[in-house]
Design a protein around this motif. Structure first.
Motif, mmCIF file in Angstrom:
data_model
loop_
_atom_site.group_PDB
_atom_site.id
_atom_site.type_symbol
_atom_site.label_atom_id
_atom_site.label_comp_id
_atom_site.label_asym_id
_atom_site.label_seq_id
_atom_site.Cartn_x
_atom_site.Cartn_y
_atom_site.Cartn_z
ATOM 1 N N MET A 145 2.328 103.193 2.119
ATOM 2 C CA MET A 145 1.692 102.226 2.600
ATOM 3 C C MET A 145 0.694 101.607 1.832
ATOM 4 O O MET A 145 -0.256 102.186 1.496
ATOM 5 N N ALA A 146 0.875 100.298 1.429
ATOM 6 C CA ALA A 146 -0.273 99.870 0.461
ATOM 7 C C ALA A 146 -0.720 98.348 0.938
ATOM 8 O O ALA A 146 0.220 97.899 1.575
ATOM 9 N N SER A 147 -2.174 98.022 0.542
ATOM 10 C CA SER A 147 -2.195 96.637 0.949
ATOM 11 C C SER A 147 -3.171 96.216 -0.233
ATOM 12 O O SER A 147 -3.842 97.163 -1.006
ATOM 13 N N LEU A 148 -3.323 94.857 -0.459
ATOM 14 C CA LEU A 148 -3.959 94.398 -1.366
ATOM 15 C C LEU A 148 -5.523 93.813 -0.825
ATOM 16 O O LEU A 148 -5.644 93.366 0.068
ATOM 17 N N VAL A 149 -6.510 94.413 -1.576
ATOM 18 C CA VAL A 149 -7.860 94.455 -1.042
ATOM 19 C C VAL A 149 -8.735 93.705 -1.889
ATOM 20 O O VAL A 149 -8.662 93.679 -3.214
ATOM 21 N N GLN A 150 -9.601 92.654 -1.495
ATOM 22 C CA GLN A 150 -10.677 91.829 -2.402
ATOM 23 C C GLN A 150 -11.909 92.270 -2.085
ATOM 24 O O GLN A 150 -12.309 92.569 -0.842
ATOM 25 N N GLN A 151 -12.799 92.848 -3.049
ATOM 26 C CA GLN A 151 -14.052 93.170 -2.932
ATOM 27 C C GLN A 151 -14.990 92.690 -3.886
ATOM 28 O O GLN A 151 -14.642 92.911 -5.241
ATOM 29 N N HIS A 152 -16.097 92.087 -3.449
ATOM 30 C CA HIS A 152 -16.893 91.258 -4.621
ATOM 31 C C HIS A 152 -16.115 90.586 -5.655
ATOM 32 O O HIS A 152 -16.719 90.577 -6.792
ATOM 33 N N GLY A 153 -15.238 89.934 -5.361
ATOM 34 C CA GLY A 153 -14.460 89.065 -6.148
ATOM 35 C C GLY A 153 -13.459 89.641 -7.050
ATOM 36 O O GLY A 153 -12.712 88.897 -7.824
ATOM 37 N N ARG A 154 -13.239 91.214 -6.900
ATOM 38 C CA ARG A 154 -12.417 91.850 -7.708
ATOM 39 C C ARG A 154 -11.147 92.354 -6.751
ATOM 40 O O ARG A 154 -11.461 92.498 -5.193
ATOM 41 N N TYR A 155 -9.906 92.720 -7.225
ATOM 42 C CA TYR A 155 -9.062 93.002 -6.455
ATOM 43 C C TYR A 155 -8.549 94.408 -6.710
ATOM 44 O O TYR A 155 -8.601 94.857 -7.805
ATOM 45 N N PHE A 156 -8.051 94.989 -5.722
ATOM 46 C CA PHE A 156 -7.663 96.508 -5.638
ATOM 47 C C PHE A 156 -6.283 96.643 -4.917
ATOM 48 O O PHE A 156 -5.946 95.760 -3.674
ATOM 49 N N SER A 157 -5.576 97.714 -5.162
ATOM 50 C CA SER A 157 -4.483 97.987 -4.405
ATOM 51 C C SER A 157 -4.915 99.278 -3.688
ATOM 52 O O SER A 157 -5.251 100.195 -4.270
ATOM 53 N N GLN A 158 -4.704 99.110 -2.448
ATOM 54 C CA GLN A 158 -5.227 100.327 -1.653
ATOM 55 C C GLN A 158 -4.043 101.156 -0.933
ATOM 56 O O GLN A 158 -3.332 100.468 -0.056
ATOM 57 N N PHE A 159 -3.906 102.171 -1.248
ATOM 58 C CA PHE A 159 -2.929 103.062 -0.728
ATOM 59 C C PHE A 159 -3.193 104.009 0.369
ATOM 60 O O PHE A 159 -4.363 104.561 0.416
ATOM 61 N N TYR A 160 -2.469 104.238 1.429
ATOM 62 C CA TYR A 160 -2.843 105.153 2.607
ATOM 63 C C TYR A 160 -1.840 106.300 2.849
ATOM 64 O O TYR A 160 -0.617 105.849 2.638
ATOM 65 N N ASP A 161 -2.269 107.460 2.980
ATOM 66 C CA ASP A 161 -1.587 108.554 3.264
ATOM 67 C C ASP A 161 -2.198 109.672 3.983
ATOM 68 O O ASP A 161 -3.166 110.125 3.386
ATOM 69 N N ALA A 162 -1.904 109.846 5.352
ATOM 70 C CA ALA A 162 -2.708 110.722 5.931
ATOM 71 C C ALA A 162 -2.946 112.160 5.559
ATOM 72 O O ALA A 162 -3.715 112.994 5.877
ATOM 73 N N ASP A 163 -1.934 112.523 4.678
ATOM 74 C CA ASP A 163 -1.795 114.064 4.314
ATOM 75 C C ASP A 163 -2.585 114.159 3.158
ATOM 76 O O ASP A 163 -2.633 115.559 2.508
ATOM 77 N N ARG A 164 -3.095 112.938 2.495
ATOM 78 C CA ARG A 164 -3.775 113.268 1.149
ATOM 79 C C ARG A 164 -5.323 113.119 1.316
ATOM 80 O O ARG A 164 -5.824 112.611 2.259
ATOM 81 N N THR A 165 -6.061 113.558 0.421
ATOM 82 C CA THR A 165 -7.543 113.561 0.369
ATOM 83 C C THR A 165 -8.101 112.976 -1.090
ATOM 84 O O THR A 165 -7.669 113.301 -2.121
ATOM 85 N N PRO A 166 -8.739 111.763 -0.716
ATOM 86 C CA PRO A 166 -8.941 110.913 0.478
ATOM 87 C C PRO A 166 -7.789 110.313 1.007
ATOM 88 O O PRO A 166 -6.879 109.877 0.178
ATOM 89 N N GLN A 167 -7.761 110.081 2.172
ATOM 90 C CA GLN A 167 -6.525 109.379 2.677
ATOM 91 C C GLN A 167 -6.120 108.150 2.028
ATOM 92 O O GLN A 167 -4.850 107.580 2.144
#
Length: 367
Positions: free
Chosen positions: A1-23
């Motif tokens: 599962m992934a989402s596109l995130v904007q922070q301070h004018g820059r963009y990031f792909s954010q991935f989520y996995d409950a079994d990974r560290t960090p999640q």
């Protein structure tokens, strides 16, 4: 599962996995363009779904996006994270870097150099602050705020899921009026200089007192201010002051800004330039004024004028922000002109001039 995130004018792909560290793992897309970010995000998402890309495995982004491989950074422990964070702030002024360094030194020493960054909790931050009962409420807020910068750095790099510093309770700041110098206080100090009979010697101080409430520079910026080349310079033709880092001089936020000059400020500076033989706007016998010289002279004449001791050189900068707020200037404009890193600093001027909001309310809702 992934989402596109904007922070301070820059963009990031954010991935989520409950079994990974960090999640959650954020991957910087190295762009501020939403169109480019969407294309890169879809590419990363597709590769991840096909098992051809693992965002938790460092060093693969350059293969995926065609970038040059960055040096691998290990932020797994608090000590390593602190060092990397301080390195990322090397563009800031030495005084600002020293503050970060000292606060984080105390925090890391309390929690432990080898503590895993993924295991840091709000209670550890709170326990550290509570272990110093002798510090003031203002210092407590400062400590939590500066650790918060490190925490947000770790969130941005994907080593923490969220900003845990927001969960740390600190004493609320009591709203107090900004310590802005008034026009009456300015003239009292100028009169004290003139009565001393040596106003030519302190011409630089008189000019600062009259000009800085209209441009709002920090003391270090005032002393660096020049007519021609330099990190802080006056362009009288365009009626603007340019402030930027350069050489040994660095702005507090690390960012450049341009401050428009009012007609009155332009007139005062034009008269000064016509009579000046120095490269520096504020000079003493043609030479650069030292901070200790300026500070000593100001305190002497403030006392002679009978002006309250809470009035400082910085009060001339406060006067600029307060006047802007009183005129109904939007907070983001005041922030930009004063070179604040966040609007939370700028808000003090809105408290000093609460009536500034009436203009916008009246405009929106009418009489």
């Amino acid at each position: 599962m992934a989402s596109l995130v904007q922070q301070h004018g820059r963009y990031f792909s954010q991935f989520y996995d409950a079994d990974r560290t960090p999640q959650r793992k954020r991957i910087a897309l190295q762009t501020s363009s939403p169109e480019v970010a969407k294309r890169l995000h879809v590419r990363a998402e597709d590769k991840y779904a096909l098992g051809e890309y693992d965002p938790w495995r460092d060093g693969r982004e350059h293969e995926l996006f065609g970038w040059e491989a960055p040096p691998k950074k290990d932020l797994s422990t608090l000590g390593k994270a602190r060092d990397a964070f301080l390195e990322s702030k090397s563009h800031l002024r030495p005084a600002t870097q020293r503050t970060y360094r000292e606060v984080l030194r105390l925090f890391v020493r309390h929690v432990g150099e080898d503590t895993r960054t993924s295991s840091i909790t709000p209670s550890e931050i709170a326990d550290w602050v509570d272990s110093k009962p002798e510090i003031s409420d203002a210092t407590r807020r400062k400590y939590v705020s500066h650790v918060g910068y490190l925490v947000r750095y770790l969130v941005e790099k994907g080593w923490l899921d969220r900003d845990i510093s927001k969960d740390v309770g600190v004493p609320k700041k009591t709203e107090t009026p900004t310590k802005a110098i008034t026009s009456d206080q300015v003239e009292k100090i100028v009169q004290a200089i003139e009565e001393d009979g040596d106003q030519e010697r302190y011409r630089y101080l008189i000019l600062i007192l009259r000009v800085n409430p209209m441009i709002g520079l920090r003391t270090g910026e005032l002393l660096e201010m020049r007519w021609e080349e330099g990190p802080v310079r006056v362009d009288l033709d365009k009626a603007v002051v340019h402030v930027a880092s350069g050489g040994d001089f660095k702005t507090k936020s690390g960012q450049a800004r341009r401050i428009p000059l009012s007609e009155k400020a332009t007139r005062l500076l034009t008269l000064e330039k016509q009579e000046s033989a120095s490269d520096y706007v504020f000079h003493r016998d043609g030479s650069e004024v030292k901070y200790t010289t300026l500070s000593s002279a100001f305190r002497r004449f403030r006392k002679d004028a009978g002006v309250a001791s809470w009035v400082t050189l910085h009060s001339t900068r406060h006067a600029f922000g307060t006047r802007l707020a009183s005129a109904g200037t939007p907070i983001h404009v005041i922030k930009k002109l004063m070179g604040h890193s966040t609007t939370s600093v700028t808000e003090q001027y809105l408290h000093a001039a609460p009536e500034q909001g009436h203009h916008y309310v009246d405009k929106a809702f009418g009489g």
